[in-house]
Design an enzyme around this catalytic site. Sequence first.
Site, PDB file in Angstrom:
ATOM      1  N   THR A 168       9.193   3.107  -1.772  1.00  0.00           N
ATOM      2  CA  THR A 168       8.335   4.153  -1.205  1.00  0.00           C
ATOM      3  C   THR A 168       8.480   4.215   0.307  1.00  0.00           C
ATOM      4  OG1 THR A 168       6.716   3.939  -2.955  1.00  0.00           O
ATOM      5  CG2 THR A 168       5.874   4.645  -0.845  1.00  0.00           C
ATOM      6  N   ARG A 196       2.474   8.881 -15.149  1.00  0.00           N
ATOM      7  CA  ARG A 196       1.869   7.747 -14.409  1.00  0.00           C
ATOM      8  C   ARG A 196       1.709   8.123 -12.928  1.00  0.00           C
ATOM      9  NH1 ARG A 196       3.807   4.498  -9.839  1.00  0.00           N
ATOM     10  NH2 ARG A 196       2.807   2.477  -9.962  1.00  0.00           N
ATOM     11  N   VAL A 197       0.576   7.774 -12.360  1.00  0.00           N
ATOM     12  CA  VAL A 197       0.356   7.998 -10.926  1.00  0.00           C
ATOM     13  C   VAL A 197       0.054   6.646 -10.287  1.00  0.00           C
ATOM     14  CG1 VAL A 197      -1.138   9.106  -9.225  1.00  0.00           C
ATOM     15  CG2 VAL A 197      -0.475  10.352 -11.286  1.00  0.00           C
ATOM     16  N   GLY A 198       0.733   6.345  -9.204  1.00  0.00           N
ATOM     17  CA  GLY A 198       0.541   5.065  -8.526  1.00  0.00           C
ATOM     18  C   GLY A 198      -0.456   5.155  -7.391  1.00  0.00           C
ATOM     19  N   ASP A 199      -0.345   4.234  -6.468  1.00  0.00           N
ATOM     20  CA  ASP A 199      -1.288   4.150  -5.349  1.00  0.00           C
ATOM     21  C   ASP A 199      -1.057   5.220  -4.284  1.00  0.00           C
ATOM     22  OD1 ASP A 199       1.213   2.644  -4.963  1.00  0.00           O
ATOM     23  OD2 ASP A 199       0.442   2.314  -2.940  1.00  0.00           O
ATOM     24  N   THR A 218       3.102  -0.135   0.255  1.00  0.00           N
ATOM     25  CA  THR A 218       4.190  -0.018  -0.712  1.00  0.00           C
ATOM     26  C   THR A 218       4.127  -1.246  -1.612  1.00  0.00           C
ATOM     27  OG1 THR A 218       6.591  -0.118  -0.999  1.00  0.00           O
ATOM     28  CG2 THR A 218       5.751  -0.973   1.067  1.00  0.00           C
ATOM     29  N   GLY A 219       4.621  -1.104  -2.849  1.00  0.00           N
ATOM     30  CA  GLY A 219       4.596  -2.242  -3.762  1.00  0.00           C
ATOM     31  C   GLY A 219       4.059  -1.830  -5.114  1.00  0.00           C
ATOM     32  N   GLY A 221       1.925  -0.371  -7.400  1.00  0.00           N
ATOM     33  CA  GLY A 221       0.868   0.611  -7.183  1.00  0.00           C
ATOM     34  C   GLY A 221      -0.420   0.348  -7.930  1.00  0.00           C
TER      35      GLY A 221
HETATM   36  N1  ASP Z   1       3.757   1.897  -4.582  1.00  0.00           N
HETATM   37  C1  ASP Z   1       4.691   2.702  -5.340  1.00  0.00           C
HETATM   38  C2  ASP Z   1       4.115   3.002  -6.687  1.00  0.00           C
HETATM   39  O1  ASP Z   1       3.593   2.107  -7.314  1.00  0.00           O
HETATM   40  C3  ASP Z   1       6.028   2.053  -5.503  1.00  0.00           C
HETATM   41  C4  ASP Z   1       6.718   1.644  -4.217  1.00  0.00           C
HETATM   42  O2  ASP Z   1       6.060   1.195  -3.281  1.00  0.00           O
HETATM   43  O3  ASP Z   1       7.947   1.791  -4.127  1.00  0.00           O
HETATM   44  O4  ASP Z   1       4.238   4.102  -7.133  1.00  0.00           O
END
Ligand code: ASP
Length: 294
Positions: A168, A196-199, A218-219, A221
Amino acid sequence: MKKTACAIIVNGGAGGLNFPERRRNGLVKAASIGYSILKQGGSSLDAVERTSMLLEDTTVFNAGTGSYLNLVGEVEMDASIMTDKMEFGAVAAMKNVRYPISVARLVMEKTDHLLLCGQGATKFARIMGIKPYNPETKEKRRLWQRKKSNIKHSYFPKLKEIADSYGTIGVVAIDQNGLISVANSTGGISLNMPGRVGDTPVIGGGVYADKHGGVTATGHGEEIMRHLLSFRAVCFMSSYRARIAGKMAIDYATKYGCRCGLVGLDKKGGILCANNTRAMSWCYIKNGRMRVFK
Ligand code: ASP
């Protein structure tokens, strides 16, 4: 009125450093353009949007063109943008646009809503005059094929077992008027379920800003969201300097098994840059001096 010293920090994900040269070049170019907008008196909102657009075009990152593909081989993207005035806009699980970050800004500025998702987000983008665009790259299609053939589960892979390449992009900037803005954009986690929806588009999760500072994450989510990590880090900034606030937020994340990275700025331009993953790619410019990950 006294001018604030401007600064910008960008990250290209906390999932390690494959293709370090491509990452470094992308981050340096994007941060430099963002910084020049700030130096010319532009707003941090314009700077974070423009910088994010450049990173969305840089195919090594997992955002815009070059986003990861989901479990069924499609690109669905999330993005959000926020200012320290509590202005916020986001899109989630959106397909077929080139710059998700710009659609997030349009949600913020042209609607009464905070978050649009799926077909509704794409439809809104079209109404705003944004043309259809396919963000898939051959590189990420090959990666998808390789990863897909390695998973044992038929439909619901455990993200914790397979997620290792967070890419991200995130940007935080403070302009000469002291306004802090934050932006982030992602293709999610490779092989996540469709829808799916992340952070990233979740206020307080992947992004947060208030008068104390701005942070983007980032990480993994799901865990970032569960612990509202960006919000938490900005809250720490109300009592501690950016560097200490970052350490406290990362220690908290580590304690709860959340693999992530954070970048941010406090209201004095103090730098927050911390992660508990193998490595994170980042770059910042402050007082005309650039620093970039090694
Ligand atoms: N945080 C992002 C997600 O979970 C992934 C990423 O940081 O690359 O969608």
